[in-house]
Design an enzyme around this catalytic site. Structure first.
Site, short mmCIF file in Angstrom:
data_model
loop_
_atom_site.label_atom_id
_atom_site.label_comp_id
_atom_site.label_asym_id
_atom_site.label_seq_id
_atom_site.Cartn_x
_atom_site.Cartn_y
_atom_site.Cartn_z
N ASP A 198 10.75 40.42 37.09
CA ASP A 198 11.79 39.53 36.77
C ASP A 198 12.08 39.03 38.11
O ASP A 198 11.96 39.62 39.22
CB ASP A 198 12.93 40.87 36.51
CG ASP A 198 14.22 40.06 36.00
OD1 ASP A 198 14.44 40.31 34.74
OD2 ASP A 198 14.81 39.65 36.69
N LYS A 200 14.67 38.46 39.53
CA LYS A 200 15.81 39.12 40.27
C LYS A 200 14.99 39.90 41.25
O LYS A 200 15.70 40.18 42.40
CB LYS A 200 16.57 40.08 39.47
CG LYS A 200 17.60 39.36 38.46
CD LYS A 200 18.66 40.50 37.98
CE LYS A 200 18.04 41.44 36.90
NZ LYS A 200 17.76 40.40 35.58
N HIS A 261 17.84 46.52 26.67
CA HIS A 261 19.42 46.40 26.64
C HIS A 261 20.00 45.98 25.20
O HIS A 261 19.25 45.30 24.57
CB HIS A 261 19.53 45.01 27.57
CG HIS A 261 19.58 45.16 28.92
ND1 HIS A 261 19.41 44.27 29.89
CD2 HIS A 261 19.96 46.31 29.62
CE1 HIS A 261 19.40 44.68 31.16
NE2 HIS A 261 19.88 45.93 31.16
N TYR A 262 20.99 46.49 25.05
CA TYR A 262 21.89 46.00 23.92
C TYR A 262 23.26 45.63 24.34
O TYR A 262 23.70 46.84 24.82
CB TYR A 262 22.01 47.04 22.53
CG TYR A 262 22.26 46.27 21.61
CD1 TYR A 262 21.33 45.20 20.73
CD2 TYR A 262 23.46 46.72 20.93
CE1 TYR A 262 21.87 44.97 19.76
CE2 TYR A 262 23.68 45.97 19.47
CZ TYR A 262 22.93 45.01 19.14
OH TYR A 262 23.13 44.36 18.21
N TYR A 266 18.85 37.74 26.49
CA TYR A 266 18.32 36.86 25.73
C TYR A 266 17.29 37.28 24.47
O TYR A 266 16.94 38.60 24.48
CB TYR A 266 17.30 35.88 26.52
CG TYR A 266 16.33 36.92 27.38
CD1 TYR A 266 15.03 37.34 27.09
CD2 TYR A 266 16.74 37.33 28.49
CE1 TYR A 266 14.07 37.78 27.82
CE2 TYR A 266 15.99 38.20 29.49
CZ TYR A 266 14.70 38.67 29.24
OH TYR A 266 13.87 39.43 29.85
N HIS A 268 14.81 37.76 22.46
CA HIS A 268 13.42 37.66 22.31
C HIS A 268 12.92 39.16 22.96
O HIS A 268 13.33 39.53 23.83
CB HIS A 268 12.69 36.67 23.05
CG HIS A 268 11.46 36.76 22.86
ND1 HIS A 268 10.59 35.97 22.42
CD2 HIS A 268 10.32 37.89 23.32
CE1 HIS A 268 9.13 36.40 22.37
NE2 HIS A 268 9.15 37.25 22.93
N HIS A 270 12.01 42.16 24.52
CA HIS A 270 11.61 42.63 26.21
C HIS A 270 12.07 43.82 26.61
O HIS A 270 13.16 44.61 26.07
CB HIS A 270 11.94 41.33 27.17
CG HIS A 270 13.65 41.39 27.16
ND1 HIS A 270 14.25 40.75 26.14
CD2 HIS A 270 14.24 41.74 28.23
CE1 HIS A 270 15.66 40.76 26.77
NE2 HIS A 270 15.57 41.47 27.95
N HIS A 272 12.76 46.42 30.03
CA HIS A 272 12.81 46.51 31.43
C HIS A 272 12.03 47.67 32.12
O HIS A 272 12.30 48.82 31.60
CB HIS A 272 14.20 46.58 31.73
CG HIS A 272 15.10 45.56 31.08
ND1 HIS A 272 15.58 44.39 31.94
CD2 HIS A 272 15.59 45.34 30.07
CE1 HIS A 272 15.93 43.48 31.08
NE2 HIS A 272 16.23 44.21 29.92
C1 DD3 Z 1 18.16 33.97 33.09
C2 DD3 Z 1 17.86 36.13 31.97
C3 DD3 Z 1 17.08 34.73 32.49
C4 DD3 Z 1 20.24 32.51 34.27
C5 DD3 Z 1 19.26 33.41 35.01
C6 DD3 Z 1 18.48 34.01 34.53
N1 DD3 Z 1 12.56 37.04 34.99
C7 DD3 Z 1 14.88 34.32 33.49
C8 DD3 Z 1 14.03 32.14 33.40
C9 DD3 Z 1 12.78 32.77 34.07
C10 DD3 Z 1 13.95 34.61 33.91
C11 DD3 Z 1 13.67 36.25 34.50
C12 DD3 Z 1 18.91 32.98 32.26
C13 DD3 Z 1 15.12 32.90 33.30
CL1 DD3 Z 1 19.81 33.59 36.87
C14 DD3 Z 1 19.85 32.23 33.11
O1 DD3 Z 1 16.09 35.19 33.39
C15 DD3 Z 1 12.76 33.93 34.31
N2 DD3 Z 1 11.59 34.58 34.77
N3 DD3 Z 1 14.71 37.36 34.36
C16 DD3 Z 1 11.63 35.82 35.13
N4 DD3 Z 1 10.17 36.42 35.82
#
Ligand code: DD3
Length: 330
Positions: A198, A200, A261-262, A266, A268, A270, A272
């Protein structure tokens, strides 16, 4: 990878890891393919102008900023990274100390670390929508009680109308983005998934390990869509995900928190994978559902997640909260 002590360095995190990461800067609107070149991304924040600070945390050492990047709305997230055991020698030998105060046997200093040990993890969302801005604004939250019927009549129509973009998820599945970050893939269209960090996670130490497994199947929005039909997929993610993390990071299943998560952020499917002991955002009981429990619940009742009342927090400004209020469910 050599195991150099109690704190292992996370696999694949080389010295030019940050530059690897900035090479991958791209936006949803570019529909995936347009990588920003490394030298171009080096300076993009020099043009950033701050509109407001959305939130910050002294404890988490991060700040979420709303602003403009060349006329476009943007959200920038800055976060100081943990101090790593494997860099201590370099930190002690390569730093300058400024004395702050001395008292008896006690003294405090400001240590000026060499630049390579002073990275600030930076996430840029641009162009950012109103939703992105709201997501990071500090907000009160409210626990919602969602029956199976509420899901059908309130939540499902809302998420369908919103049509949240999962372009970035499709980019990962199609290797248009982050292909070099994939830790493991099972390409099977029915039970397969992609496992990757992720974003983060800074990937510099396993202490805050955070990976996501993204299902290849595209028609599962969330926990609510799962039935016993999906058990082979869930078991596959569970077993092969844990095995891949043991291989790559030398972390056994007994050190992992594996959950959904619920509501998800997003829609789709996934899963964690975080290190036990790391309090990742969203790992609390009001949002996280252990994959092991999800599997058992579906084994004893094929329709478990279609019929059960589920509880989750919603932020004050969440459109879905208004829908629950309008329906007299709050
Ligand atoms: C997201 C949840 C989504 C803002 C932000 C984060 N891991 C992602 C795009 C690429 C990614 C993730 C949406 C968005 Cl700050 C809006 O997270 C991602 N790539 N969580 C990875 N590896």
């Amino acid at each position: 990878m050599a195991d150099t002590g109690s704190k292992r360095e996370a696999g694949g995190a080389g010295s030019d890891e940050l530059s690897q990461r900035v090479k991958r800067v791209k936006t949803d609107s570019e529909n995936g393919a347009g990588d920003v070149k490394e030298h171009e991304s080096e300076k993009i924040l020099s043009e950033f102008t701050t509109t407001s600070v959305l939130s910050d945390s002294a404890r988490e050492k991060n700040i979420f900023i709303h602003g403009k990047l060349a006329d476009q709305e943007a959200v920038v997230i800055l976060e100081k990274t943990p101090i790593r055991e494997d860099t201590l020698a370099e930190l002690f030998s390569g730093s300058k100390l400024k004395l702050e105060m001395r008292n008896d046997i006690y003294s405090t200093y400001w240590l000026q670390a060499p630049p390579q040990l002073n990275d600030i993890k930076t996430t840029v969302v641009c162009p950012a929508t109103e939703k992105h801005v709201k997501k990071y604004q500090r907000q009160e939250s409210f626990l919602v009680e969602e029956t199976g019927k509420d899901y059908q009549s309130i939540t499902l129509p809302y998420i369908q109308k919103q049509s949240f973009s999962v372009q970035w998820v499709h980019n990962i599945l199609e290797k248009k983005a982050e292909a070099d970050r994939i830790v493991y893939e099972d390409p099977d269209p029915a039970v397969g998934f992609v496992l990757l960090p992720d974003f983060k996670w800074d990937q510099k130490q396993v202490d805050n390990l955070y990976l996501i497994a993204i299902a290849h199947q595209r028609d599962i929005k969330s926990l609510r869509d799962l039935t016993s039909e999906h058990l082979p997929l869930l078991q596959n993610i569970f077993h092969k995900g844990k095995e891949a993390i043991l291989q790559r990071y030398n972390l056994p299943a007994s050190k992992l928190r594996v959950y959904l998560h619920y509501q998800p952020s997003y829609y789709h499917l996934h899963v964690h994978f975080t290190k036990l002991g790391y309090e990742a955002p969203g790992c609390g009981v009001e949002r996280a559902h252990l994959l092991a429990d999800v599997i058992q619940n579906l084994q004893s009742d094929a329709q478990f997640y279609k019929t059960r009342t589920l509880y989750f927090p919603l932020r004050a400004d969440d459109g879905l909260l208004s829908k629950f209020k309008e329906a007299g469910r709050l």
